[in-house]
Scaffold this active site. Structure first.
Site, PDB file in Angstrom:
ATOM      1  N   GLY A   4      47.467  11.354  28.251  1.00  0.00           N
ATOM      2  CA  GLY A   4      47.824  12.032  29.506  1.00  0.00           C
ATOM      3  C   GLY A   4      47.466  11.158  30.694  1.00  0.00           C
ATOM      4  O   GLY A   4      46.475  10.429  30.639  1.00  0.00           O
TER       5      GLY A   4
ATOM      6  N   GLY B   5      42.644  10.491  21.986  1.00  0.00           N
ATOM      7  CA  GLY B   5      43.705  10.064  21.063  1.00  0.00           C
ATOM      8  C   GLY B   5      43.864   8.551  21.076  1.00  0.00           C
ATOM      9  O   GLY B   5      44.026   7.906  20.028  1.00  0.00           O
TER      10      GLY B   5
ATOM     11  N   THR C 129      40.108  10.018  31.243  1.00  0.00           N
ATOM     12  CA  THR C 129      40.627  11.370  31.040  1.00  0.00           C
ATOM     13  C   THR C 129      39.971  12.280  32.063  1.00  0.00           C
ATOM     14  O   THR C 129      38.780  12.119  32.367  1.00  0.00           O
ATOM     15  CB  THR C 129      40.359  11.947  29.624  1.00  0.00           C
ATOM     16  OG1 THR C 129      40.561  13.372  29.673  1.00  0.00           O
ATOM     17  CG2 THR C 129      38.955  11.715  29.125  1.00  0.00           C
TER      18      THR C 129
ATOM     19  N   ASP D 190      39.234  15.127  31.441  1.00  0.00           N
ATOM     20  CA  ASP D 190      38.394  16.060  30.670  1.00  0.00           C
ATOM     21  C   ASP D 190      36.938  15.605  30.554  1.00  0.00           C
ATOM     22  O   ASP D 190      36.068  16.397  30.229  1.00  0.00           O
ATOM     23  CB  ASP D 190      38.963  16.245  29.256  1.00  0.00           C
ATOM     24  CG  ASP D 190      40.416  16.670  29.269  1.00  0.00           C
ATOM     25  OD1 ASP D 190      40.864  17.190  30.297  1.00  0.00           O
ATOM     26  OD2 ASP D 190      41.109  16.470  28.244  1.00  0.00           O
TER      27      ASP D 190
ATOM     28  N   GLY E 240      40.842  20.704  30.711  1.00  0.00           N
ATOM     29  CA  GLY E 240      39.647  20.157  30.055  1.00  0.00           C
ATOM     30  C   GLY E 240      39.774  20.079  28.546  1.00  0.00           C
ATOM     31  O   GLY E 240      38.839  19.693  27.850  1.00  0.00           O
ATOM     32  N   HIS E 241      40.945  20.522  28.021  1.00  0.00           N
ATOM     33  CA  HIS E 241      41.176  20.533  26.576  1.00  0.00           C
ATOM     34  C   HIS E 241      40.072  21.346  25.907  1.00  0.00           C
ATOM     35  O   HIS E 241      39.870  22.488  26.274  1.00  0.00           O
ATOM     36  CB  HIS E 241      41.286  19.094  26.068  1.00  0.00           C
ATOM     37  CG  HIS E 241      41.865  18.993  24.691  1.00  0.00           C
ATOM     38  ND1 HIS E 241      42.969  19.687  24.309  1.00  0.00           N
ATOM     39  CD2 HIS E 241      41.480  18.279  23.613  1.00  0.00           C
ATOM     40  CE1 HIS E 241      43.254  19.421  23.049  1.00  0.00           C
ATOM     41  NE2 HIS E 241      42.356  18.567  22.599  1.00  0.00           N
TER      42      HIS E 241
ATOM     43  N   ARG F   8      43.914  38.593  39.647  1.00  0.00           N
ATOM     44  CA  ARG F   8      45.023  37.641  39.742  1.00  0.00           C
ATOM     45  C   ARG F   8      44.619  36.343  39.056  1.00  0.00           C
ATOM     46  O   ARG F   8      43.435  36.000  39.017  1.00  0.00           O
ATOM     47  CB  ARG F   8      45.336  37.322  41.211  1.00  0.00           C
ATOM     48  CG  ARG F   8      45.906  38.483  41.995  1.00  0.00           C
ATOM     49  CD  ARG F   8      47.367  38.741  41.626  1.00  0.00           C
ATOM     50  NE  ARG F   8      47.998  39.695  42.527  1.00  0.00           N
ATOM     51  CZ  ARG F   8      47.942  41.007  42.382  1.00  0.00           C
ATOM     52  NH1 ARG F   8      47.272  41.539  41.379  1.00  0.00           N
ATOM     53  NH2 ARG F   8      48.557  41.806  43.244  1.00  0.00           N
TER      54      ARG F   8
ATOM     55  N   VAL G 255      48.316  19.864  38.592  1.00  0.00           N
ATOM     56  CA  VAL G 255      47.860  19.496  39.940  1.00  0.00           C
ATOM     57  C   VAL G 255      46.570  18.671  39.820  1.00  0.00           C
ATOM     58  O   VAL G 255      46.333  17.737  40.584  1.00  0.00           O
ATOM     59  CB  VAL G 255      47.593  20.790  40.757  1.00  0.00           C
ATOM     60  CG1 VAL G 255      46.850  20.489  42.041  1.00  0.00           C
ATOM     61  CG2 VAL G 255      48.897  21.500  41.049  1.00  0.00           C
TER      62      VAL G 255
HETATM   63  O1  F6P Z   1      43.583  15.381  28.404  1.00  0.00           O
HETATM   64  C1  F6P Z   1      44.037  15.725  29.672  1.00  0.00           C
HETATM   65  C2  F6P Z   1      44.773  17.032  29.636  1.00  0.00           C
HETATM   66  O2  F6P Z   1      45.240  17.299  30.933  1.00  0.00           O
HETATM   67  C3  F6P Z   1      43.985  18.220  29.091  1.00  0.00           C
HETATM   68  O3  F6P Z   1      43.090  18.743  30.032  1.00  0.00           O
HETATM   69  C4  F6P Z   1      45.091  19.153  28.702  1.00  0.00           C
HETATM   70  O4  F6P Z   1      44.671  20.040  27.690  1.00  0.00           O
HETATM   71  C5  F6P Z   1      46.140  18.196  28.172  1.00  0.00           C
HETATM   72  O5  F6P Z   1      45.881  16.946  28.778  1.00  0.00           O
HETATM   73  C6  F6P Z   1      47.564  18.579  28.471  1.00  0.00           C
HETATM   74  O6  F6P Z   1      48.382  17.687  27.780  1.00  0.00           O
HETATM   75  P1  F6P Z   1      49.923  17.393  28.064  1.00  0.00           P
HETATM   76  O7  F6P Z   1      49.998  16.419  29.191  1.00  0.00           O
HETATM   77  O8  F6P Z   1      50.407  16.776  26.800  1.00  0.00           O
HETATM   78  O9  F6P Z   1      50.556  18.690  28.397  1.00  0.00           O
END
Ligand code: F6P
Length: 352
Positions: A14, A113, A134, A136, A179-180, A292, A299
């Site tokens: 990502g 990854g 990352t 995360d 944050g995965h 909500r 973003v």
């Molecule tokens: O690893 C960064 C991240 O933005 C995570 O926080 C999120 O779960 C994931 O990537 C989203 O992945 P993708 O870009 O494949 O939708």
């Protein structure tokens, strides 16, 4: 010791703010040593399909503050890449392209990854060196990852802004933060933004306890609440269901048993994607306050990197080239205190 003349560089996984600052950090230091730098587009795919771009001083100029990555990125795995609609192992093709370009080192900038993929290329005999990036912040053995600081700032500002509307309307506002499977971003932004409830994957929650805390605030005259929820946070029941299915997958004695466990995990994962909306409904029912949801999503990954990320990317990028020059390979350049330190990729891959 012979001098290194040609290096390659990719960004994979990502995107995150600070990737261009890292490319620039590596590139400028490498040019200083008289190295030639070839970038490959779209992560490992660029290496497999030979999508190259020359990174000279003009290409590296003016990118420090730019979000995303000038090289493009992707989540392809070298050993399982879709080529013309078919999944293929492209590891040997990548190794051949590395040789063909006479590369003496390949810099891979990426997250969890990417480190697993990079390790496969180390095992193939390529001189690999990685930088941790990352939003995360979930990579092992480094104090920080490129992108986290910017995303933390964005998520904190969002919570600040949500406070005023929560207050005006006497509502519960639930901010879902990326944050995965790690809670660093939600915890950091939650504390910095003064959220009233913070939910992270590392600590499964009890919905009744959350409702009690919110009701208690109401009783004391504060009838709004901000809940910062990590996308990977889950209730105790869900966490137990995931743990059971994971256990079944690990202990499966037959293909059929493994398949059943995998299907169960897929069902649980699909259900979990609606977790924040479900949480909002549950809190409305339990507290009788309006709720909500704001999902911050991508973003958090976009836009100008913070000063902190630019500094980190430059520090790690520069150290990376020093290590290449000293022919230290198979390592990730980890942030340690104010410095940087090589750690074996084998000790990072697959760990959090
Ligand atoms: O690893 C960064 C991240 O933005 C995570 O926080 C999120 O779960 C994931 O990537 C989203 O992945 P993708 O870009 O494949 O939708």
């Amino acid at each position: 010791m012979k001098r290194i003349k040609r290096i390659g560089i990719i960004t994979a996984g990502g995107d995150s703010p600070g990737l261009n600052a890292a490319i620039r950090g590596v590139g400028k230091a490498a040019l200083g040593y008289g190295m030639q730098i070839t970038g490959f587009r779209d992560g490992f795919r660029g290496l497999a399909e030979d999508l190259q771009v020359r990174l000279d001083k003009h290409a590296l100029a003016g990118i420090l503050t730019v979000g995303g990555t000038i090289l493009g990125t992707g989540r392809d795995k070298p050993h399982r890449m879709e080529i013309n609609g078919q999944e293929r192992d492209m590891t040997d093709v990548i190794a051949r392209n590395y040789e063909r370009h006479k590369l003496e080192a390949l810099v891979c900038i990426g997250g969890g990854g990417t480190h697993k993929n990079a390790l496969r290329l180390v095992e193939k005999g390529l001189n690999i060196i990685t930088l941790p990036k990352t939003i995360d912040n979930d990579i092992a053995l480094t104090d920080a990852t490129i992108g986290f600081d910017t995303a933390l700032g964005i998520a904190t500002e969002a919570i600040d802004r949500l406070h005023s509307t929560a207050h005006s309307h006497h509502r519960i506002i639930i901010a879902e933060i990326m944050g995965h499977r790690a809670g660093w971003l939600a915890l950091g932004a939650g504390i910095a933004g003064g959220a009233d409830v913070i939910l992270i994957p590392e600590k499964p929650y009890n919905i009744a306890h959350i409702a009690t805390a919110i009701r208690q605030r109401s009783r004391h005259g504060t009838n709004f609440s901000i809940v910062a929820v990590a996308e990977g946070a889950m209730s105790r029941e869900d966490a137990e269901a995931f743990a059971r299915a994971e256990e079944q997958r690990k202990n499966a004695k037959s293909k059929a048993q493994r398949q059943r466990a995998k299907t169960e995990l897929a069902v649980l994962t699909a259900r979990h994607s609606g977790n924040t909306l479900r949480l909002s409904k549950q809190l409305e029912e339990l507290t009788h306050l309006e709720a909500r949801v704001t999902i911050l999503g991508y973003v958090q990954r976009g836009g100008t990197p913070s000063a902190g990320d630019r500094l980190l990317a430059t520090r790690l990028g520069t150290k990376c080239v020093e290590l290449i020059q000293d022919q230290v390979f198979g390592v990730m350049v980890a942030a340690r205190g104010d410095g940087a330190k090589p750690v074996p990729i084998a000790e990072v891959a697959g760990k959090m």
